[in-house]
Design a protein around this motif. Structure first.
Motif, PDB file in Angstrom:
ATOM      1  N   ALA A   1      -1.196   6.207  -0.103  1.00  0.00           N
ATOM      2  CA  ALA A   1      -0.949   6.438   1.335  1.00  0.00           C
ATOM      3  C   ALA A   1      -1.552   7.780   1.741  1.00  0.00           C
ATOM      4  CB  ALA A   1       0.544   6.394   1.621  1.00  0.00           C
ATOM      5  N   GLY A   2      -1.402   8.775   0.888  1.00  0.00           N
ATOM      6  CA  GLY A   2      -1.917  10.107   1.207  1.00  0.00           C
ATOM      7  C   GLY A   2      -3.430  10.210   1.146  1.00  0.00           C
ATOM      8  N   ALA A   3      -4.075   9.199   0.550  1.00  0.00           N
ATOM      9  CA  ALA A   3      -5.541   9.217   0.438  1.00  0.00           C
ATOM     10  C   ALA A   3      -6.204   8.684   1.694  1.00  0.00           C
ATOM     11  CB  ALA A   3      -5.978   8.373  -0.764  1.00  0.00           C
ATOM     12  N   ASN A   4      -5.385   8.118   2.602  1.00  0.00           N
ATOM     13  CA  ASN A   4      -5.922   7.491   3.813  1.00  0.00           C
ATOM     14  C   ASN A   4      -5.926   8.511   4.951  1.00  0.00           C
ATOM     15  OD1 ASN A   4      -6.948   5.400   5.312  1.00  0.00           O
ATOM     16  ND2 ASN A   4      -5.390   3.945   4.630  1.00  0.00           N
ATOM     17  N   GLY A   5      -6.413   8.103   6.122  1.00  0.00           N
ATOM     18  CA  GLY A   5      -6.201   8.952   7.297  1.00  0.00           C
ATOM     19  C   GLY A   5      -7.435   9.491   7.974  1.00  0.00           C
ATOM     20  N   ALA A   6      -8.625   9.020   7.599  1.00  0.00           N
ATOM     21  CA  ALA A   6      -9.824   9.476   8.305  1.00  0.00           C
ATOM     22  C   ALA A   6     -10.077   8.634   9.557  1.00  0.00           C
ATOM     23  CB  ALA A   6     -11.033   9.425   7.380  1.00  0.00           C
ATOM     24  N   TYR A   7      -9.747   7.353   9.476  1.00  0.00           N
ATOM     25  CA  TYR A   7      -9.916   6.421  10.597  1.00  0.00           C
ATOM     26  C   TYR A   7      -8.658   5.554  10.650  1.00  0.00           C
ATOM     27  CZ  TYR A   7     -14.990   7.167   9.947  1.00  0.00           C
ATOM     28  OH  TYR A   7     -16.242   7.699   9.794  1.00  0.00           O
ATOM     29  N   VAL A   8      -8.352   5.022  11.839  1.00  0.00           N
ATOM     30  CA  VAL A   8      -7.219   4.094  11.926  1.00  0.00           C
ATOM     31  C   VAL A   8      -7.614   2.751  11.312  1.00  0.00           C
ATOM     32  CG1 VAL A   8      -6.164   5.131  13.984  1.00  0.00           C
ATOM     33  CG2 VAL A   8      -7.884   3.324  14.255  1.00  0.00           C
ATOM     34  N   ASN A   9      -6.589   2.012  10.888  1.00  0.00           N
ATOM     35  CA  ASN A   9      -6.770   0.633  10.404  1.00  0.00           C
ATOM     36  C   ASN A   9      -7.804   0.496   9.287  1.00  0.00           C
ATOM     37  OD1 ASN A   9      -6.099   0.095  13.691  1.00  0.00           O
ATOM     38  ND2 ASN A   9      -4.830  -0.851  12.147  1.00  0.00           N
ATOM     39  N   THR A  10      -7.779   1.451   8.363  1.00  0.00           N
ATOM     40  CA  THR A  10      -8.609   1.304   7.159  1.00  0.00           C
ATOM     41  C   THR A  10      -7.706   0.817   6.027  1.00  0.00           C
ATOM     42  OG1 THR A  10      -8.328   3.678   6.824  1.00  0.00           O
ATOM     43  CG2 THR A  10     -10.415   2.952   7.766  1.00  0.00           C
ATOM     44  N   PRO A  11      -8.266   0.028   5.109  1.00  0.00           N
ATOM     45  CA  PRO A  11      -7.417  -0.614   4.105  1.00  0.00           C
ATOM     46  C   PRO A  11      -7.033   0.302   2.950  1.00  0.00           C
ATOM     47  CG  PRO A  11      -9.691  -1.250   3.773  1.00  0.00           C
ATOM     48  CD  PRO A  11      -9.671  -0.375   5.001  1.00  0.00           C
ATOM     49  N   GLY A  12      -6.031  -0.171   2.211  1.00  0.00           N
ATOM     50  CA  GLY A  12      -5.628   0.501   0.977  1.00  0.00           C
ATOM     51  C   GLY A  12      -5.622  -0.508  -0.156  1.00  0.00           C
ATOM     52  N   ILE A  13      -5.409   0.010  -1.366  1.00  0.00           N
ATOM     53  CA  ILE A  13      -5.201  -0.877  -2.524  1.00  0.00           C
ATOM     54  C   ILE A  13      -4.190  -0.208  -3.453  1.00  0.00           C
ATOM     55  CG2 ILE A  13      -7.337  -0.076  -3.705  1.00  0.00           C
ATOM     56  CD1 ILE A  13      -7.444  -3.194  -4.669  1.00  0.00           C
ATOM     57  N   HIS A  14      -2.962  -0.030  -2.896  1.00  0.00           N
ATOM     58  CA  HIS A  14      -1.922   0.608  -3.684  1.00  0.00           C
ATOM     59  C   HIS A  14      -0.568  -0.066  -3.536  1.00  0.00           C
ATOM     60  CE1 HIS A  14      -0.806   2.794   0.072  1.00  0.00           C
ATOM     61  NE2 HIS A  14      -2.112   2.865   0.263  1.00  0.00           N
ATOM     62  N   THR A  15      -0.517  -1.263  -2.904  1.00  0.00           N
ATOM     63  CA  THR A  15       0.743  -2.027  -2.863  1.00  0.00           C
ATOM     64  C   THR A  15       0.435  -3.466  -3.302  1.00  0.00           C
ATOM     65  OG1 THR A  15       0.505  -2.935  -0.627  1.00  0.00           O
ATOM     66  CG2 THR A  15       1.461  -0.709  -0.798  1.00  0.00           C
ATOM     67  N   ASP A  16       1.503  -4.208  -3.626  1.00  0.00           N
ATOM     68  CA  ASP A  16       1.312  -5.614  -4.013  1.00  0.00           C
ATOM     69  C   ASP A  16       0.725  -6.409  -2.847  1.00  0.00           C
ATOM     70  OD1 ASP A  16       2.369  -4.931  -6.425  1.00  0.00           O
ATOM     71  OD2 ASP A  16       4.337  -5.868  -6.089  1.00  0.00           O
ATOM     72  N   GLY A  17       1.150  -6.068  -1.623  1.00  0.00           N
ATOM     73  CA  GLY A  17       0.629  -6.767  -0.440  1.00  0.00           C
ATOM     74  C   GLY A  17      -0.870  -6.553  -0.275  1.00  0.00           C
TER      75      GLY A  17
END
Ligand SMILES: Cc1cc2nc3c(=O)[nH]c(=O)nc-3n(C[C@H](O)[C@H](O)[C@H](O)COP(=O)(O)O)c2cc1C
Length: 341
Positions: free
Chosen positions: A41-57
């Motif tokens: 979560a802390g690695a995000n935040g440069a643009y809105v609505n960009t994806p992650g890969i750190h939850t099961d979802g």
């Protein structure tokens, strides 16, 4: 296909259903490198609505994307990202961190408008192993989702590029100062990820001398020499270099790396397919990564083979929500159909 942030993910970082279609449409690329994807979560935040890969979802949706791309005969790597000082707390919900407390002289497009990027908090040395572990865990999730591998995002002024810079990184610990020290975090991440999923599934993207995101580096060749010398024995799948091939640095970086070398000619230059073809024929590059032409032409390869005209990318819809400018670029067959109708 070069990595392209498209800001169509859900607010919690889960890729959308549209992303499944978007990537499947482009499966003929040979290898798709996904949009930059946050490792925490802390690695995000440069643009809105960009994806992650750190939850099961997140992982479950990436699995659908992998399946759809494979069903069309393609391969895909997920680009793993930590935004560093390019993050804004109004987007990430967390504080902005970087090698040193030096802000990028830029703004972020937050949900409540354009705001200057804050002065980041300098990461403590004892926080860095957790960042290495986030990349390792994200790579594990990518492979468990059925992806063919991951690309570590070391380019374009984000966290790992910031560490490489003698200007943005003013640290006095083992991660700042000498070239070897500044290359250490990226090298440790590449090593950890290679250990987790196998070096043959790992790529690294760098942009030596790149000035995107208010980035500055003085000793470009020295610091990349340190990085590439350290990771060379691992035998990773490829090095992906975003660079102007007419720049002096290109020859220097090319000479350092004897493994698979992927070239992307960068945002300031219009892709010259003849030039890329010549480079490949001479053996100067192993492959080319192409961004905007792929964004606008799902059937880019077919069009290049027959020398057909290309759709122009619509800059206005690069980062806007919804299907327009995302999954509705027509194929050549569709263009011809609508012409004859
Ligand atoms: C809309 C857009 C989004 C981008 N997102 C990313 C990204 O997520 N990760 C990355 O490493 N580069 C990103 N880039 C840079 C591209 O990968 C590529 O380097 C650049 O577009 C130049 O290549 P091209 O002329 O083939 O488009 C992005 C560029 C554009 C235009």
């Amino acid at each position: 296909m070069a990595p392209l942030t498209r800001s169509r993910a859900h607010a919690d970082g889960t890729p959308s259903d549209l992303a499944v279609r978007y990537y499947a449409q482009r499966a003929a690329a040979g290898l798709i490198i996904s949009e930059a994807t946050a490792v925490s979560a802390g690695a995000n935040g440069a643009y809105v609505n960009t994806p992650g890969i750190h939850t099961d979802g997140h992982q479950a949706k990436w699995a659908q994307i992998a399946e759809a791309v494979h069903a069309e005969g393609g391969s895909m790597f997920v680009q793993l990202w930590h935004v560093g000082r390019m993050g804004h707390p109004d987007i990430s919900g967390t504080e902005t961190v970087a090698p040193s407390a030096i802000a990028a002289n830029m703004s972020a497009h937050t949900p409540s408008g354009k705001k200057p990027l804050p002065v980041p908090r300098a990461l403590r040395t004892d926080e860095l192993p957790a960042i290495v572990d986030q990349f390792r865990a994200a790579a594990r999730r990518a492979v468990d989702a059925g992806m063919d591998g991951v690309e570590i995002h070391g380019a374009n002024g984000y966290l790992l590029h910031e560490f490489q810079s003698d200007v943005v990184n003013q640290r006095t610990d083992a991660y700042g100062g000498s070239s070897e020290n500044r290359a250490r975090l990226t090298a440790e991440i590449v090593e950890a990820v290679a250990d987790e999923i196998g070096a043959g599934r790992v790529g690294l993207r760098i942009s030596p001398g790149g000035t995107a995101a208010d980035m500055r580096e003085n000793d470009v060749v020295g610091v990349y020499q340190a990085l590439l010398d350290r990771i060379a024995p691992l035998g990773i799948a490829y090095l992906h270099v975003l660079i102007d091939p007419t720049a002096e640095t290109f020859g220097a970086i090319r000479a350092i790396w004897s493994g698979t070398f992927v070239l992307n000619t960068g945002r300031e230059i219009d892709t010259d397919f003849c030039q890329l073809e010549s480079f490949a024929e001479w053996g100067a590059i192993s492959a080319a990564a192409v961004g905007r032409p792929f964004l606008a032409n799902p059937d880019l390869i077919d069009r290049l083979i027959v020398g057909a005209e290309l759709n122009e990318p619509d800059v206005a819809t690069f980062y806007t929500p919804g299907p327009v400018g995302y999954v509705d670029y027509p194929t050549l067959a569709e263009v011809e159909e609508s012409r004859s109708a």
